[in-house]
Design a protein around this motif. Sequence first.
Motif, mmCIF file in Angstrom:
data_model
loop_
_atom_site.group_PDB
_atom_site.id
_atom_site.type_symbol
_atom_site.label_atom_id
_atom_site.label_comp_id
_atom_site.label_asym_id
_atom_site.label_seq_id
_atom_site.Cartn_x
_atom_site.Cartn_y
_atom_site.Cartn_z
ATOM 1 N N ASN A 112 0.842 -1.196 0.000
ATOM 2 C CA ASN A 112 0.000 0.000 0.000
ATOM 3 C C ASN A 112 0.876 1.245 0.000
ATOM 4 O O ASN A 112 2.088 1.169 0.215
ATOM 5 N N ARG A 113 0.280 2.407 -0.247
ATOM 6 C CA ARG A 113 1.031 3.648 -0.344
ATOM 7 C C ARG A 113 1.184 4.364 0.996
ATOM 8 O O ARG A 113 1.915 5.354 1.087
ATOM 9 N N ASP A 114 0.493 3.909 2.036
ATOM 10 C CA ASP A 114 0.432 4.637 3.298
ATOM 11 C C ASP A 114 1.485 4.213 4.313
ATOM 12 O O ASP A 114 2.066 5.055 4.999
ATOM 13 N N THR A 115 1.707 2.910 4.453
ATOM 14 C CA THR A 115 2.634 2.422 5.470
ATOM 15 C C THR A 115 4.051 2.904 5.178
ATOM 16 O O THR A 115 4.514 2.834 4.042
ATOM 17 N N CYS A 116 4.730 3.423 6.208
ATOM 18 C CA CYS A 116 6.114 3.907 6.063
ATOM 19 C C CYS A 116 6.237 4.867 4.879
ATOM 20 O O CYS A 116 7.084 4.685 3.987
ATOM 21 N N THR A 159 2.829 -0.965 -5.451
ATOM 22 C CA THR A 159 2.182 -1.652 -4.321
ATOM 23 C C THR A 159 2.011 -3.148 -4.590
ATOM 24 O O THR A 159 1.218 -3.808 -3.935
ATOM 25 N N GLN A 160 2.767 -3.658 -5.562
ATOM 26 C CA GLN A 160 2.758 -5.095 -5.862
ATOM 27 C C GLN A 160 4.149 -5.674 -5.624
ATOM 28 O O GLN A 160 4.622 -6.529 -6.365
ATOM 29 N N CYS A 161 4.786 -5.214 -4.566
ATOM 30 C CA CYS A 161 6.172 -5.586 -4.280
ATOM 31 C C CYS A 161 6.202 -6.574 -3.113
ATOM 32 O O CYS A 161 5.727 -6.261 -2.015
ATOM 33 N N HIS A 162 6.772 -7.745 -3.345
ATOM 34 C CA HIS A 162 6.803 -8.779 -2.304
ATOM 35 C C HIS A 162 8.003 -9.687 -2.501
ATOM 36 O O HIS A 162 8.221 -10.200 -3.601
ATOM 37 N N GLN A 163 8.794 -9.847 -1.444
ATOM 38 C CA GLN A 163 9.899 -10.799 -1.450
ATOM 39 C C GLN A 163 9.350 -12.153 -1.048
ATOM 40 O O GLN A 163 8.938 -12.361 0.088
ATOM 41 N N HIS A 164 9.354 -13.104 -1.978
ATOM 42 C CA HIS A 164 8.663 -14.378 -1.763
ATOM 43 C C HIS A 164 9.335 -15.273 -0.728
ATOM 44 O O HIS A 164 8.725 -16.248 -0.268
ATOM 45 N N GLN A 165 10.574 -14.959 -0.359
ATOM 46 C CA GLN A 165 11.271 -15.753 0.660
ATOM 47 C C GLN A 165 11.153 -15.133 2.052
ATOM 48 O O GLN A 165 11.819 -15.578 2.985
ATOM 49 N N SER A 166 10.315 -14.118 2.194
ATOM 50 C CA SER A 166 10.210 -13.397 3.470
ATOM 51 C C SER A 166 9.848 -14.318 4.628
ATOM 52 O O SER A 166 10.446 -14.247 5.714
#
Length: 229
Positions: A63-67, A79-86
């Motif tokens: 999302n655009r709001d957090t941090c 807002t489609q950013c995700h590290q799949h090994q998290s």
Amino acid sequence: MKILPVISLLYAMFALSMASALIVLNHNGIEAKRYSVCEGQTGHLSCGWGSIKVISASYGRSNRDTCSSGRPSSQLSNTQCHQHQSLRIMSDRCNGMSSCAVPVTNMVFSDPCVRTYKYLDVSFVCDPVKRSVTCEHMQNVISCEEGSLIIHHANYGRREILTCPHRYAKTSHCYHSQTDNLRSRCNGKESCQLHASNAVFSDPCPGVYKYLEVTYSCTLSEMEVPVCT
């Protein structure tokens, strides 16, 4: 002059720029904690009782709001950013421990989206489990006075400097999950012998003195559960 709305706005801006915490109720009957930690800061997970079990984790941006405070829109638009090994990374570092600290950086998670300012969104529960530590070359036995064993987490390596102190305790970042291995060997038994050895688990970090840590609980079978009449 109305001061409270201004204070509330400043507090909201501060919260968006710093780590925030949110309590999520009832994850399988257990209260879960959820934290958002901004990139460049350190995430601190802790349990007043029991051991950490990470149930979800995502390093990126959804999302655009957090941090977002002080950041240009160009660093917030993806807002489609995700590290799949998290989840694996957080589980390796924190599962089975009473507390852990994880730097929220690309060095730890790698960079899933260049030029995007990211954050870590992590949820975890505190499992009421027992913990066993067996130093390298030593043997140990975990057992249940009643019921049978259930393995929750196991790691052969080193995640703390002070556990099993040794002159070759040179790192706290040696992760080699043995959860599936120990579950196949120990689950359902009244006791299980452990041998912390490279010959058993292989050597995940040569030159480092390691230990085997296991978190487990005891469960009663249906036949063992007392029936109230």
